[in-house]
Design an enzyme around this catalytic site. Structure first.
Site, PDB file in Angstrom:
ATOM      1  CG  HIS A  47      55.319  14.248  47.554  1.00 43.14           C
ATOM      2  ND1 HIS A  47      53.994  13.859  47.663  1.00 43.14           N
ATOM      3  CD2 HIS A  47      56.016  13.481  48.423  1.00 43.14           C
ATOM      4  CE1 HIS A  47      53.910  12.882  48.553  1.00 43.14           C
ATOM      5  NE2 HIS A  47      55.116  12.635  49.037  1.00 43.14           N
ATOM      6  CG  HIS A 101      46.355  17.534  53.481  1.00 46.01           C
ATOM      7  ND1 HIS A 101      47.125  16.381  53.445  1.00 46.01           N
ATOM      8  CD2 HIS A 101      45.310  17.264  54.309  1.00 46.01           C
ATOM      9  CE1 HIS A 101      46.563  15.456  54.204  1.00 46.01           C
ATOM     10  NE2 HIS A 101      45.468  15.968  54.761  1.00 46.01           N
TER      11      HIS A 101
END
Ligand code: 5GP
Ligand code: ZN
Length: 115
Positions: A47, A101
């Protein structure tokens, strides 16, 4: 892993996704709301809220993302090696999901500049 993060849940498998490529470091899956015939999201499995959280030592993660994009660009027949790869960093840049992303978009003629 961030328990409240949508993309971490996709990595964990608690939310389903249409995966197209995966390594130890990186996952690529189809965007749920595609803006083009090909719209894939490439994410690190660790993450990171955005590109701002990538550290100087994270060469493997960075290389893994670009390697996934290059491979998908070459292998997805709709693309024929022509596509756009982009990340939005921060809300004003258009980032909605706070897990780093890259959008891999193609399969149609793309315009510039984006909105
Ligand atoms: P952003 O706007 O943060 O750059 O992009 C987030 C992207 O995630 C959007 O293109 C959106 O359609 C996609 N997305 C949001 N929720 C889901 C989901 O549950 N599954 C998948 N596959 N994509 C999602
Ligand atoms: Zn996450």
């Amino acid at each position: 892993m961030d328990d409240s993060c949508l993309f971490c849940k996709i990595i964990q498998g608690t939310i389903p996704a249409d995966k197209v490529f995966e390594t130890d470091q990186v996952l690529a899956f189809k965007d749920i709301n595609p803006v083009a015939p090909v719209h894939v999201l490439i994410i690190p499995k660790r993450h990171l809220a955005s590109l701002n959280e990538l550290s100087e030592g994270d060469h493997e993660v960075a290389a893994g993302i670009f390697d996934a994009a290059r491979r998908l660009g070459a292998e997805l027949p709709e693309l024929g090696g022509e596509y756009r790869l982009l990340t939005s960093c921060g809300e004003s840049a258009g980032q909605v999901v706070p897990h780093l992303h890259f959008h891999l978009i193609g399969g149609r003629r793309l315009n510039w500049p984006p909105g």
